[in-house]
Motif scaffolding. Structure first.
Motif, PDB file in Angstrom:
ATOM      1  N   MET A 334       1.328  -0.535  -0.335  1.00 49.22           N
ATOM      2  CA  MET A 334      -0.084   0.313   0.168  1.00 49.22           C
ATOM      3  C   MET A 334       0.882   1.480  -0.043  1.00 49.22           C
ATOM      4  O   MET A 334       0.389   2.341  -0.555  1.00 49.22           O
ATOM      5  N   GLN A 335       2.087   0.983   0.916  1.00 47.10           N
ATOM      6  CA  GLN A 335       2.793   2.487   0.604  1.00 47.10           C
ATOM      7  C   GLN A 335       3.622   2.742  -0.528  1.00 47.10           C
ATOM      8  O   GLN A 335       3.818   4.163  -1.266  1.00 47.10           O
ATOM      9  N   VAL A 336       3.995   1.608  -1.015  1.00 47.34           N
ATOM     10  CA  VAL A 336       4.733   0.658  -2.677  1.00 47.34           C
ATOM     11  C   VAL A 336       4.015   1.847  -3.299  1.00 47.34           C
ATOM     12  O   VAL A 336       4.028   3.027  -4.534  1.00 47.34           O
ATOM     13  N   ALA A 337       2.958   1.734  -3.290  1.00 44.45           N
ATOM     14  CA  ALA A 337       1.500   2.321  -4.190  1.00 44.45           C
ATOM     15  C   ALA A 337       1.153   3.638  -4.482  1.00 44.45           C
ATOM     16  O   ALA A 337       0.670   3.937  -5.444  1.00 44.45           O
ATOM     17  N   ARG A 338       0.796   4.289  -3.318  1.00 45.84           N
ATOM     18  CA  ARG A 338       0.614   5.272  -2.657  1.00 45.84           C
ATOM     19  C   ARG A 338       1.874   6.144  -3.589  1.00 45.84           C
ATOM     20  O   ARG A 338       1.823   7.007  -4.422  1.00 45.84           O
ATOM     21  N   PHE A 339       2.974   5.436  -3.572  1.00 49.93           N
ATOM     22  CA  PHE A 339       4.335   6.771  -3.603  1.00 49.93           C
ATOM     23  C   PHE A 339       4.143   6.485  -5.748  1.00 49.93           C
ATOM     24  O   PHE A 339       4.715   8.104  -6.103  1.00 49.93           O
ATOM     25  N   LEU A 340       3.686   5.108  -5.912  1.00 51.93           N
ATOM     26  CA  LEU A 340       4.097   5.267  -7.489  1.00 51.93           C
ATOM     27  C   LEU A 340       2.831   5.961  -7.703  1.00 51.93           C
ATOM     28  O   LEU A 340       3.021   6.510  -9.162  1.00 51.93           O
ATOM     29  N   GLY A 341       1.247   6.151  -7.362  1.00 53.73           N
ATOM     30  CA  GLY A 341       0.340   7.147  -8.113  1.00 53.73           C
ATOM     31  C   GLY A 341       0.608   8.688  -7.845  1.00 53.73           C
ATOM     32  O   GLY A 341      -0.089   9.483  -8.257  1.00 53.73           O
ATOM     33  N   GLU A 342       1.875   9.268  -7.424  1.00 56.20           N
ATOM     34  CA  GLU A 342       2.398  10.751  -6.770  1.00 56.20           C
ATOM     35  C   GLU A 342       3.584  10.113  -8.250  1.00 56.20           C
ATOM     36  O   GLU A 342       3.732  11.736  -8.057  1.00 56.20           O
ATOM     37  N   HIS A 343       4.138   9.577  -8.254  1.00 58.06           N
ATOM     38  CA  HIS A 343       5.835   9.583  -9.465  1.00 58.06           C
ATOM     39  C   HIS A 343       4.954  10.692 -10.415  1.00 58.06           C
ATOM     40  O   HIS A 343       4.112   9.800 -11.218  1.00 58.06           O
ATOM     41  N   PRO A 344       5.708  11.470 -11.120  1.00 58.25           N
ATOM     42  CA  PRO A 344       5.211  11.892 -12.222  1.00 58.25           C
ATOM     43  C   PRO A 344       5.414  10.849 -13.346  1.00 58.25           C
ATOM     44  O   PRO A 344       5.513  11.332 -14.622  1.00 58.25           O
ATOM     45  N   GLU A 345       6.500  10.118 -13.288  1.00 61.91           N
ATOM     46  CA  GLU A 345       7.210   9.373 -14.127  1.00 61.91           C
ATOM     47  C   GLU A 345       6.483   7.912 -14.770  1.00 61.91           C
ATOM     48  O   GLU A 345       6.694   7.071 -14.908  1.00 61.91           O
ATOM     49  N   VAL A 346       5.296   7.577 -13.703  1.00 62.95           N
ATOM     50  CA  VAL A 346       4.328   7.193 -14.145  1.00 62.95           C
ATOM     51  C   VAL A 346       3.286   6.693 -14.199  1.00 62.95           C
ATOM     52  O   VAL A 346       2.480   8.177 -13.433  1.00 62.95           O
ATOM     53  N   ARG A 384      -7.154  -5.855   4.278  1.00 63.87           N
ATOM     54  CA  ARG A 384      -5.560  -6.048   2.887  1.00 63.87           C
ATOM     55  C   ARG A 384      -5.360  -6.262   1.407  1.00 63.87           C
ATOM     56  O   ARG A 384      -6.462  -7.437   1.552  1.00 63.87           O
ATOM     57  N   TYR A 385      -5.458  -6.249   0.747  1.00 65.14           N
ATOM     58  CA  TYR A 385      -4.799  -6.072  -0.436  1.00 65.14           C
ATOM     59  C   TYR A 385      -4.113  -7.266  -1.580  1.00 65.14           C
ATOM     60  O   TYR A 385      -3.613  -7.146  -2.354  1.00 65.14           O
ATOM     61  N   GLY A 386      -2.814  -7.441   0.026  1.00 68.24           N
ATOM     62  CA  GLY A 386      -2.270  -8.316  -1.281  1.00 68.24           C
ATOM     63  C   GLY A 386      -1.478  -7.537  -1.254  1.00 68.24           C
ATOM     64  O   GLY A 386      -0.410  -6.720  -1.528  1.00 68.24           O
ATOM     65  N   HIS A 387       0.101  -8.344  -2.007  1.00 65.09           N
ATOM     66  CA  HIS A 387       1.367  -7.016  -2.136  1.00 65.09           C
ATOM     67  C   HIS A 387       1.448  -8.254  -4.113  1.00 65.09           C
ATOM     68  O   HIS A 387       2.509  -6.987  -3.698  1.00 65.09           O
ATOM     69  N   LEU A 388       1.061  -7.598  -4.516  1.00 62.14           N
ATOM     70  CA  LEU A 388       0.912  -7.500  -5.979  1.00 62.14           C
ATOM     71  C   LEU A 388       0.204  -6.531  -6.174  1.00 62.14           C
ATOM     72  O   LEU A 388      -0.683  -6.281  -6.111  1.00 62.14           O
ATOM     73  N   LEU A 389       1.149  -5.862  -6.750  1.00 66.04           N
ATOM     74  CA  LEU A 389       0.473  -4.077  -8.032  1.00 66.04           C
ATOM     75  C   LEU A 389       1.370  -4.779 -10.058  1.00 66.04           C
ATOM     76  O   LEU A 389       2.033  -4.666  -9.538  1.00 66.04           O
ATOM     77  N   SER A 390       1.059  -4.210 -10.778  1.00 69.38           N
ATOM     78  CA  SER A 390       1.254  -3.242 -11.566  1.00 69.38           C
ATOM     79  C   SER A 390       0.978  -1.714 -11.614  1.00 69.38           C
ATOM     80  O   SER A 390       0.387  -1.238 -11.775  1.00 69.38           O
ATOM     81  N   PHE A 391       1.926  -1.173 -12.958  1.00 69.11           N
ATOM     82  CA  PHE A 391       2.020   0.066 -12.872  1.00 69.11           C
ATOM     83  C   PHE A 391       2.645   0.393 -14.244  1.00 69.11           C
ATOM     84  O   PHE A 391       3.358  -0.926 -14.546  1.00 69.11           O
TER      85      PHE A 391
END
Length: 478
Positions: A334-346, A384-391
């Motif tokens: 969840m922390q990683v997903a929030r970071f990626l969601g705000e990153h300009p290169e994503v 809880r939503y698990g360990h897998l995300l895609s971007f």
């Protein structure tokens, strides 16, 4: 249930073994119903069916399930052998069929997937997740001679690449068994429109790998049962710590235990877990009554996708802490997903835990950390939503590959569910053989990165992602 292909004459000598084992089975059932079913999830994960009595009576007091590195079982006499090979008493006559180590592995998984389910569940171990899928669907694709027309089944297009290949190549191309793909699994009408009198089962992966697809299990199960067919779910990404489809109406669950359940990465293993008295339009003896045993003692006895006893014990030890690991890795993700969601290169992030994900509300109805309300840390239900995300990396496929090549801490591999964070580009790896058309159907663009977040501190994972995205923007090659 008669599991033997041949009629067997029971002698008086055989009967004494049958009577003794009936008493054993009654004692086991009593132990499960009066003790194990009262335990919390973590206690079942730690102990499974292996008891102090088992240890003292049979295994010289070993507190951990022994690894039975033996091909076969010896018998006291011909009567016991005859009863065993007729499947009239529990046996591990040959490790291709059964083994004490796989027995405890199977019971642990049956109890975990059945946690909170009012009925009974059984399990058949397999050598891999792919063999679990094949073992689960194969019995429903047999030709009975009673159903005219072509056999078909309905499955979610958003699924693991190996599943797509098995269904497309091994069934459709090689056996002329039609797989009818559901493109939008959350759309119940699309499922319904693809079912006819020759449909044998519905199959869905959730959350799907790598797109994070999801569907309403209860509604799809009700739809399947209205046509007298089963719903089979691949719940590998969630594990029973976050989702137990059988509790919501599914008939069968397949697990690539290699992944989230067995996070160490020491080996390959799989499992089928089924509720007893499942739904099916096939009148095949034993199939509906106890699907796990049917597959184990009949189908897989002949096909041989058995699990090695050493791997069963290794996986058992990994599974003991699955709830705490899935909680930790979910929070990290969840922390990683929030970071990626705000990153300009994503360009975009696919994670069911993000409130703006189109399937967030649906997933939130089903994905809960088991027993969180009884946990001192939480004291209430927790999603809880698990360990897998895609971007998707901004700038297209070449930029995505530059980013990927610049990762330093995150492993580049096709694996997932590891205690260590692992990334891959599905279009060139896990879903490469699916082809451009198949990937487009499943929603897998060339610049998608699949990331499985492990148990490292999330700050270190975020730092690695940030530096790799920065270098990709500058066009820096490794």
């Amino acid at each position: 249930m008669a599991l033997n292909d041949n009629d067997t004459i029971v002698t008086s000598g055989m009967q004494k073994y049958i009577d003794a084992n009936n008493a054993y089975l009654a004692g086991r059932a009593d132990y499960i119903n009066t003790q194990i079913r009262k335990w919390k999830f973590d206690t079942i994960a730690v102990h499974g069916l292996y008891s102090v009595r088992d240890a003292i009576d049979d295994y010289q007091g070993a507190i951990i399930e022994p690894a039975f590195m033996s091909t076969s079982q010896a018998y006291r006499d011909s009567d016991e052998m005859a009863a065993a090979l007729a499947y009239k008493i529990p046996t591990w006559c040959y490790s291709r069929i059964a083994n004490p180590s796989t027995y405890y592995y199977e019971w642990t998984l049956a109890l975990l997937e059945g946690y909170g389910f009012a009925g009974e569940t059984s399990c058949c171990s397999t050598s891999s997740g792919m063999s679990a899928i094949m073992s689960a669907v194969q019995p429903f694709l047999q030709v009975t001679g009673k159903t005219p027309g072509a056999i078909n089944f309905v499955a979610t297009a958003q699924c693991y690449g190996g599943t797509f290949q098995q269904f497309t190549v091994r069934f459709m191309q090689e056996r002329n068994i039609e797989c009818r793909w559901v493109l939008n699994a959350e759309n119940l009408d699309e499922w319904a429109q693809k079912i006819d009198g020759n449909t044998r089962f519905l199959y869905g992966e959730l959350p799907s790998n790598p797109q994070l697809g999801f569907f309403d299990i209860e509604k799809v199960a009700d739809l399947a049962h209205s046509h007298n067919i089963p719903l089979i779910c691949d719940s590998t990404i969630a594990t029973p710590a976050l989702l137990r489809p059988i509790c919501h109406g599914a008939d069968i669950v397949v697990q690539s235990v290699t992944k989230s359940l067995s996070s160490s990465g020491f080996g390959i293993c799989g499992a089928i877990i089924a509720r007893k008295n499942l739904t099916s339009n096939l009148a095949v003896e034993g199939l509906k009554e106890d699907f796990g045993l049917y597959v184990k003692f009949l189908q897989n006895r002949d096909l041989g996708p058995n699990l090695h006893p050493m791997q069963a014990v290794l996986a058992l030890n990994d599974m003991r802490t699955v709830r705490s690991k899935m909680d930790l890795m979910s929070r990290n993700t969840m922390q990683v997903a929030r970071f990626l969601g705000e990153h300009p290169e994503v360009e975009s992030v696919q994670y069911l835990g993000l409130p703006d994900h189109p399937l967030h509300d649906l997933a939130s109805r089903y994905m809960w950390l088991v027993d969180a309300e009884q946990d001192e840390l939480y004291g209430k239900p927790v999603n809880r939503y698990g360990h897998l995300l895609s971007f998707c990396v901004a700038g297209g496929a070449e930029r995505a590959r530059l980013f990927f090549d610049n990762l330093q801490r995150i492993w580049r591999a096709t694996d997932l569910g590891r205690i260590k964070s692992v990334a891959t580009i599905p279009a060139i790896s896990t879903h490469q053989q699916q082809g451009e058309e198949g990937r487009a159907m499943a929603g897998i663009p060339t610049h998608m990165v699949r990331l499985c977040v492990g148990a490292e501190h999330p700050d270190d994972i975020i730092a690695d992602l940030d530096q790799a995205l920065g270098k990709a923007k500058k066009g820096v090659s490794v």
